[in-house]
Write a protein that holds these residues in place. Sequence first.
Motif, PDB file in Angstrom:
ATOM      1  N   THR A   1      -4.495  -0.214   4.867  1.00  0.00           N
ATOM      2  CA  THR A   1      -5.330   0.127   3.884  1.00  0.00           C
ATOM      3  C   THR A   1      -4.844  -0.613   2.527  1.00  0.00           C
ATOM      4  O   THR A   1      -3.542  -0.882   2.656  1.00  0.00           O
ATOM      5  N   ALA A   2      -5.883  -0.705   1.702  1.00  0.00           N
ATOM      6  CA  ALA A   2      -5.320  -1.109   0.361  1.00  0.00           C
ATOM      7  C   ALA A   2      -4.201  -0.065  -0.270  1.00  0.00           C
ATOM      8  O   ALA A   2      -3.184  -0.788  -1.024  1.00  0.00           O
ATOM      9  N   ALA A   3      -4.113   0.935   0.160  1.00  0.00           N
ATOM     10  CA  ALA A   3      -3.058   1.900  -0.638  1.00  0.00           C
ATOM     11  C   ALA A   3      -1.675   1.690   0.048  1.00  0.00           C
ATOM     12  O   ALA A   3      -0.860   1.744  -0.660  1.00  0.00           O
ATOM     13  N   ASP A   4      -1.610   1.085   1.271  1.00  0.00           N
ATOM     14  CA  ASP A   4      -0.200   1.062   2.052  1.00  0.00           C
ATOM     15  C   ASP A   4       0.249  -0.525   1.226  1.00  0.00           C
ATOM     16  O   ASP A   4       1.453  -0.356   1.116  1.00  0.00           O
ATOM     17  N   VAL A   5      -0.875  -1.439   0.888  1.00  0.00           N
ATOM     18  CA  VAL A   5      -0.163  -2.597   0.210  1.00  0.00           C
ATOM     19  C   VAL A   5       0.197  -2.125  -1.188  1.00  0.00           C
ATOM     20  O   VAL A   5       1.423  -2.634  -1.651  1.00  0.00           O
ATOM     21  N   SER A   6      -0.601  -1.515  -2.026  1.00  0.00           N
ATOM     22  CA  SER A   6      -0.295  -1.124  -3.300  1.00  0.00           C
ATOM     23  C   SER A   6       0.935  -0.414  -3.480  1.00  0.00           C
ATOM     24  O   SER A   6       1.808  -0.391  -4.226  1.00  0.00           O
ATOM     25  N   ASP A   7       0.988   0.648  -2.509  1.00  0.00           N
ATOM     26  CA  ASP A   7       2.382   1.514  -2.563  1.00  0.00           C
ATOM     27  C   ASP A   7       3.540   0.640  -2.275  1.00  0.00           C
ATOM     28  O   ASP A   7       4.601   0.795  -2.575  1.00  0.00           O
ATOM     29  N   TRP A   8       3.298  -0.241  -1.261  1.00  0.00           N
ATOM     30  CA  TRP A   8       4.341  -0.986  -0.999  1.00  0.00           C
ATOM     31  C   TRP A   8       5.091  -1.994  -2.292  1.00  0.00           C
ATOM     32  O   TRP A   8       6.283  -2.043  -2.491  1.00  0.00           O
ATOM     33  N   ILE A   9       4.220  -2.750  -2.727  1.00  0.00           N
ATOM     34  CA  ILE A   9       4.619  -3.285  -4.051  1.00  0.00           C
ATOM     35  C   ILE A   9       4.984  -2.343  -5.322  1.00  0.00           C
ATOM     36  O   ILE A   9       5.961  -2.855  -5.831  1.00  0.00           O
ATOM     37  N   TYR A  10       4.572  -1.211  -5.239  1.00  0.00           N
ATOM     38  CA  TYR A  10       4.973  -0.472  -6.508  1.00  0.00           C
ATOM     39  C   TYR A  10       6.380  -0.138  -6.078  1.00  0.00           C
ATOM     40  O   TYR A  10       7.219  -0.244  -6.665  1.00  0.00           O
TER      41      TYR A  10
ATOM     42  N   LEU B   1       8.911  -1.819  -4.241  1.00  0.00           N
ATOM     43  CA  LEU B   1       9.547  -2.837  -4.693  1.00  0.00           C
ATOM     44  C   LEU B   1       9.801  -3.039  -6.438  1.00  0.00           C
ATOM     45  O   LEU B   1      10.820  -3.569  -6.494  1.00  0.00           O
ATOM     46  N   SER B   2       8.694  -2.746  -6.951  1.00  0.00           N
ATOM     47  CA  SER B   2       8.690  -2.681  -8.299  1.00  0.00           C
ATOM     48  C   SER B   2       9.845  -1.798  -8.917  1.00  0.00           C
ATOM     49  O   SER B   2      10.587  -2.246  -9.871  1.00  0.00           O
ATOM     50  N   GLU B   3       9.963  -1.018  -8.137  1.00  0.00           N
ATOM     51  CA  GLU B   3      11.136  -0.027  -8.642  1.00  0.00           C
ATOM     52  C   GLU B   3      12.550  -0.376  -8.300  1.00  0.00           C
ATOM     53  O   GLU B   3      13.492   0.393  -8.773  1.00  0.00           O
ATOM     54  N   GLU B   4      12.552  -1.457  -7.502  1.00  0.00           N
ATOM     55  CA  GLU B   4      14.046  -2.107  -6.916  1.00  0.00           C
ATOM     56  C   GLU B   4      14.373  -3.085  -7.664  1.00  0.00           C
ATOM     57  O   GLU B   4      15.151  -3.823  -7.352  1.00  0.00           O
ATOM     58  N   ASP B   5      13.698  -3.359  -8.996  1.00  0.00           N
ATOM     59  CA  ASP B   5      14.081  -4.412  -9.692  1.00  0.00           C
ATOM     60  C   ASP B   5      13.634  -5.912  -9.114  1.00  0.00           C
ATOM     61  O   ASP B   5      14.293  -6.811  -9.546  1.00  0.00           O
ATOM     62  N   TYR B   6      12.566  -6.001  -8.155  1.00  0.00           N
ATOM     63  CA  TYR B   6      12.306  -7.332  -7.834  1.00  0.00           C
ATOM     64  C   TYR B   6      11.526  -7.801  -9.132  1.00  0.00           C
ATOM     65  O   TYR B   6      10.963  -7.183  -9.784  1.00  0.00           O
ATOM     66  N   SER B   7      11.500  -9.151  -9.351  1.00  0.00           N
ATOM     67  CA  SER B   7      10.910  -9.889 -10.356  1.00  0.00           C
ATOM     68  C   SER B   7       9.545  -9.729 -10.001  1.00  0.00           C
ATOM     69  O   SER B   7       9.110  -9.891  -8.946  1.00  0.00           O
TER      70      SER B   7
END
Length: 307
Positions: A54-63, A65-71
């Motif tokens: 689902t879109a939620a799976d993708v959004s949660d993954w990106i979010y 990663l953003s907390e792990e200091d990915y650019s």
Amino acid sequence: MASNLLEGVDDFLAYLSLEKGLSENTLQGYESDLRQFLDRLQATSRPSSWREVTAADVSDWIYSLSEEDYSNASLCRKLSAVRAIDAFLLRDRSIEKSFTEIVVGPKLRRKAPFTLSIQEVDRLLRAPDETTPQGLRDRAMLELFYSSGLRVSELSGLQLQQIDLDLGALKVFGKGSKERVCPMGSKAVAAMDNYLRNARPALVKAKTGSAVFLSARGTAISRKTVWFLVKKYTQAAGIDKPVKPHMLRHSFATHLLTGGADLRIIQELLGHADISTTQIYTTVEAERTRSAHEEFHPRSREMGTGL
């Protein structure tokens, strides 16, 4: 049709390789990002097939990663990989609806590419010792790099049959095996002619093929070596700037734009599929203009009150 997660990735990579002709480096990038996404799904005990993603799976993954200091650039690249397999699975009818259509990615502000001034390029090109075969090779390589705006991989992989010194041009096979013709400036032609006549024969060994630029072992020079040599000669020329792999390619495009070349022509010379990729060079020119304004315009400089 593949619904299993791993099978879907394998089918997608095969499609990119066989039908799109993408390079091994590009395929490895896609595979790395997609397997990272699958690891996330597995860790959260989420779907076992692409139909359940689902879109939620993708959004949660990106979010996450953003907390792990990915650019932002890395996040956009990873999301692009998932969007690409999503589109592939839709065309393949492995899924019935998109799982990325409503996903909002991070805003990406592209940085202006690093470039040299025309004077710095001139010093760099004069840095090699032209009394040695390696020096003649390096001078020709740098001249061609800057004159034709090649990618590092295109430069290191160049073959003799791709060059026509009489026409002052070379045929290049870029990303996705797309062919383009790149002109060579007169100085690049002269340097290449000097190298091919007076230096390359000294580097040829028994098993040497048709690669243009040869190492001391008689094999094609590697991309890593090209980067090392550019860094070496940048330092030798007294240029105190960070070295990037595509430094001369970026300088080539920026100097053309500054000289008045049309952006579409620069796009064609660089082999960009999308004009938006080429437009980043307008940022360089805009920043140069703004810097000049701030330095020389009386209303931009900090001035005393005059009181």
